[in-house]
Motif scaffolding. Structure first.
Motif, PDB file in Angstrom:
ATOM      1  N   UNK A  66       0.825  -1.211   0.000  1.00 50.62           N
ATOM      2  CA  UNK A  66       0.000   0.000   0.000  1.00 50.62           C
ATOM      3  C   UNK A  66       0.856   1.255   0.000  1.00 50.62           C
ATOM      4  N   UNK A  67       0.497   2.181  -0.870  1.00 49.47           N
ATOM      5  CA  UNK A  67       1.114   3.507  -0.875  1.00 49.47           C
ATOM      6  C   UNK A  67       0.006   4.529  -0.713  1.00 49.47           C
ATOM      7  N   UNK A  68       0.177   5.440   0.215  1.00 47.14           N
ATOM      8  CA  UNK A  68      -0.839   6.443   0.479  1.00 47.14           C
ATOM      9  C   UNK A  68      -0.924   7.416  -0.697  1.00 47.14           C
ATOM     10  N   UNK A  69      -2.143   7.707  -1.165  1.00 47.43           N
ATOM     11  CA  UNK A  69      -2.269   8.629  -2.306  1.00 47.43           C
ATOM     12  C   UNK A  69      -1.881  10.049  -1.902  1.00 47.43           C
ATOM     13  N   UNK A  70      -1.456  10.810  -2.877  1.00 49.54           N
ATOM     14  CA  UNK A  70      -1.066  12.198  -2.640  1.00 49.54           C
ATOM     15  C   UNK A  70      -2.294  13.016  -2.234  1.00 49.54           C
ATOM     16  N   UNK A  71      -2.116  13.919  -1.291  1.00 51.69           N
ATOM     17  CA  UNK A  71      -3.222  14.754  -0.835  1.00 51.69           C
ATOM     18  C   UNK A  71      -3.454  15.896  -1.817  1.00 51.69           C
ATOM     19  N   UNK A  72      -4.674  15.996  -2.300  1.00 48.74           N
ATOM     20  CA  UNK A  72      -5.075  17.101  -3.172  1.00 48.74           C
ATOM     21  C   UNK A  72      -6.220  17.812  -2.453  1.00 48.74           C
ATOM     22  N   UNK A  73      -6.059  19.090  -2.108  1.00 46.95           N
ATOM     23  CA  UNK A  73      -7.083  19.782  -1.313  1.00 46.95           C
ATOM     24  C   UNK A  73      -8.281  20.251  -2.148  1.00 46.95           C
ATOM     25  N   UNK A  74      -9.122  19.302  -2.542  1.00 45.19           N
ATOM     26  CA  UNK A  74     -10.332  19.675  -3.271  1.00 45.19           C
ATOM     27  C   UNK A  74     -11.240  20.480  -2.345  1.00 45.19           C
ATOM     28  N   UNK A  75     -11.889  21.504  -2.885  1.00 48.10           N
ATOM     29  CA  UNK A  75     -12.701  22.389  -2.045  1.00 48.10           C
ATOM     30  C   UNK A  75     -14.005  21.735  -1.587  1.00 48.10           C
ATOM     31  N   UNK A  76     -14.499  20.741  -2.304  1.00 50.75           N
ATOM     32  CA  UNK A  76     -15.777  20.120  -1.946  1.00 50.75           C
ATOM     33  C   UNK A  76     -15.627  18.940  -0.984  1.00 50.75           C
ATOM     34  N   UNK A  99      -4.756   6.857   6.841  1.00 51.15           N
ATOM     35  CA  UNK A  99      -5.654   6.727   5.693  1.00 51.15           C
ATOM     36  C   UNK A  99      -6.522   7.957   5.458  1.00 51.15           C
ATOM     37  N   UNK A 100      -6.938   8.648   6.516  1.00 47.65           N
ATOM     38  CA  UNK A 100      -7.898   9.741   6.395  1.00 47.65           C
ATOM     39  C   UNK A 100      -7.222  11.088   6.584  1.00 47.65           C
ATOM     40  N   UNK A 101      -7.193  11.899   5.543  1.00 48.91           N
ATOM     41  CA  UNK A 101      -6.600  13.234   5.703  1.00 48.91           C
ATOM     42  C   UNK A 101      -7.567  14.200   6.382  1.00 48.91           C
ATOM     43  N   UNK A 102      -7.007  15.185   7.043  1.00 46.27           N
ATOM     44  CA  UNK A 102      -7.781  16.286   7.603  1.00 46.27           C
ATOM     45  C   UNK A 102      -7.956  17.342   6.509  1.00 46.27           C
ATOM     46  N   UNK A 103      -8.720  18.407   6.737  1.00 47.72           N
ATOM     47  CA  UNK A 103      -8.871  19.435   5.693  1.00 47.72           C
ATOM     48  C   UNK A 103      -7.549  20.044   5.228  1.00 47.72           C
ATOM     49  N   UNK A 104      -6.523  20.046   6.082  1.00 45.51           N
ATOM     50  CA  UNK A 104      -5.239  20.608   5.691  1.00 45.51           C
ATOM     51  C   UNK A 104      -4.254  19.592   5.156  1.00 45.51           C
ATOM     52  N   UNK A 105      -4.562  18.331   5.170  1.00 50.22           N
ATOM     53  CA  UNK A 105      -3.659  17.290   4.689  1.00 50.22           C
ATOM     54  C   UNK A 105      -3.515  16.163   5.708  1.00 50.22           C
ATOM     55  N   UNK A 106      -2.625  15.239   5.395  1.00 56.05           N
ATOM     56  CA  UNK A 106      -2.398  14.102   6.291  1.00 56.05           C
ATOM     57  C   UNK A 106      -1.662  14.571   7.547  1.00 56.05           C
TER      58      UNK A 106
END
Length: 110
Positions: A66-76, A99-106
């Motif tokens: 498993x590789x964690x996906x890159x965080x992309x800060x989508x507005x929705x 696994x779960x990013x916060x609104x600002x990222x991992x």
């Protein structure tokens, strides 16, 4: 009067037959309960154990690749209009920091 006696006689005979059927069913039910108990212990519980082992091994295999996906800060996504009533208010109830990013990222990537 004759009709009343006839209905009482029929009622008594049907009650006697139903008692006989119930006692026969109770004896069969005891055998059936033994069968279901044996099926539970010797079929169902081992099947659950095998399924648990299978899922554990698959999870181990998946975690190794498993590789964690890159965080992309989508507005929705991850919109917080109100704080959660537990913890610091920004993490969901079943939050997983890997696994779960916060609104600002991992967490830990800052």
């Amino acid at each position: 009067m004759a009709l009343g006696r006839l209905s009482q006689a029929l009622l008594k005979s049907s009650l006697t037959q139903s008692r006989r059927q119930l006692s026969a069913t109770a004896e069969q039910g005891h055998d059936a309960s033994k069968l279901w108990k044996r099926l539970t212990y010797f079929v169902a519980l081992p099947a659950v154990a095998v399924c648990m082992l299978n899922m554990y091994l698959k999870m181990q295999h998946h975690a190794a690749h498993y590789e964690r996906p890159e965080f992309i800060p989508y507005s929705h996504l991850r919109i917080r209009t109100k704080r959660f009533p537990w913890g610091d208010g920004s993490k969901s109830l079943f939050h997983n920091r890997e696994m779960n990013p916060l609104p600002g990222g991992y967490e830990g990537d800052e």
